[in-house]
Design an enzyme around this catalytic site. Sequence first.
Site, PDB file in Angstrom:
ATOM      1  N   ASP A 193      56.754  37.857  19.224  1.00  0.00           N
ATOM      2  CA  ASP A 193      56.772  36.747  20.169  1.00  0.00           C
ATOM      3  C   ASP A 193      55.468  36.693  20.950  1.00  0.00           C
ATOM      4  OD1 ASP A 193      57.357  39.135  21.484  1.00  0.00           O
ATOM      5  OD2 ASP A 193      59.394  38.561  22.000  1.00  0.00           O
ATOM      6  N   ASP A 249      69.401  41.182  29.422  1.00  0.00           N
ATOM      7  CA  ASP A 249      70.372  40.109  29.172  1.00  0.00           C
ATOM      8  C   ASP A 249      70.758  40.022  27.697  1.00  0.00           C
ATOM      9  OD1 ASP A 249      68.115  39.032  27.986  1.00  0.00           O
ATOM     10  OD2 ASP A 249      68.021  37.236  29.246  1.00  0.00           O
TER      11      ASP A 249
HETATM   12  C1  F6R Z   1      58.919  42.096  23.146  1.00  0.00           C
HETATM   13  C2  F6R Z   1      60.245  41.531  22.994  1.00  0.00           C
HETATM   14  C3  F6R Z   1      61.318  41.733  23.996  1.00  0.00           C
HETATM   15  C4  F6R Z   1      61.373  43.137  24.570  1.00  0.00           C
HETATM   16  C5  F6R Z   1      62.462  43.231  25.626  1.00  0.00           C
HETATM   17  C6  F6R Z   1      62.517  44.609  26.238  1.00  0.00           C
HETATM   18  O1  F6R Z   1      58.112  41.707  22.047  1.00  0.00           O
HETATM   19  O2  F6R Z   1      60.461  40.885  22.037  1.00  0.00           O
HETATM   20  O3  F6R Z   1      62.559  41.442  23.408  1.00  0.00           O
HETATM   21  O4  F6R Z   1      61.612  44.044  23.531  1.00  0.00           O
HETATM   22  O5  F6R Z   1      62.229  42.281  26.609  1.00  0.00           O
HETATM   23  O6  F6R Z   1      61.336  44.842  26.932  1.00  0.00           O
HETATM   24  P1  F6R Z   1      60.966  46.298  27.451  1.00  0.00           P
HETATM   25  O7  F6R Z   1      60.835  47.144  26.242  1.00  0.00           O
HETATM   26  O8  F6R Z   1      59.653  46.132  28.161  1.00  0.00           O
HETATM   27  O9  F6R Z   1      62.078  46.713  28.327  1.00  0.00           O
END
Ligand code: F6R
Length: 261
Positions: free
Chosen positions: A67, A136
């Site tokens: 993303d 979420d």
């Molecule tokens: C990042 C992504 C998100 C993260 C998620 C968790 O490319 O796709 O889905 O994996 O927001 O983020 P962290 O690991 O920073 O808690």
Amino acid sequence: MEVIVLPDAGRIGEVAADAIGVLLDRKPDAVLGLATGSSPLAIYDELAARHRAGEMSFALARGFTLDEYVGLPADHPERYRNVIDAVVVAKVDFAPGAVRSPDGLADDIPAACAAYEDAIAEAGGVDLQILGIGTDGHIAFNEPGSSLASRTRIKTLTRQTRLDNARFFGDDVDAVPTHCLTQGLATIMAARHVVLVANGRSKAEAVHQLVEGPVSAMWPATILQHHPHVTVLLDDAAARRLQLVDYYRETYRSKPAWQGI
Ligand code: F6R
């Protein structure tokens, strides 16, 4: 879905890196799906260490990130393209151009999303997809309510995700972009092996829903229950709400060593 509870992020990094090593030995030109965020950092550190030690090469491998924020300037340090370059691409030996990302600065966003789907297909699909999970229940940036059949497209970030990510933007939620391009849930489901990592108490409810809740667009990660090969790597804090945690621990303890993940 295999659930593995490990003592710390370092051990999570090692188990994931083992699986990536087995894949690259079997298929040196494998296609890796690379998540950004904090969850996979221990995996990337372990891959970089094994590369430095001469144990692992990515010279023929390809990569696709999940993303990208819409509208962040090309040189912004939190642009996911720049983050993934800093945390893993620059630390191993991917060939130039071998790792691709959705173009959050494209003039024609639908065309950029379609081109990204085409590029993944032309590469033969993703062999191993690394994922984190949002508090979420999002995977990539498929927020609650996302179509379970979605493909790469533009999405609006929830207030919760922008609050969660404000830590990367000087704790200023208003500095977090409102929109992103993200692989869809169907895009992720097409990966051959999904390795999802979660650390910390804040992920415990999302992890509980992912593993033990009903499949629902309200918890987008639950679509992974329909995937034939998902490995969920957790620390104790992220596993604390799992009803069957003792069973998962016992299953992993008694797993035959030849089985891998
Ligand atoms: C990042 C992504 C998100 C993260 C998620 C968790 O490319 O796709 O889905 O994996 O927001 O983020 P962290 O690991 O920073 O808690």
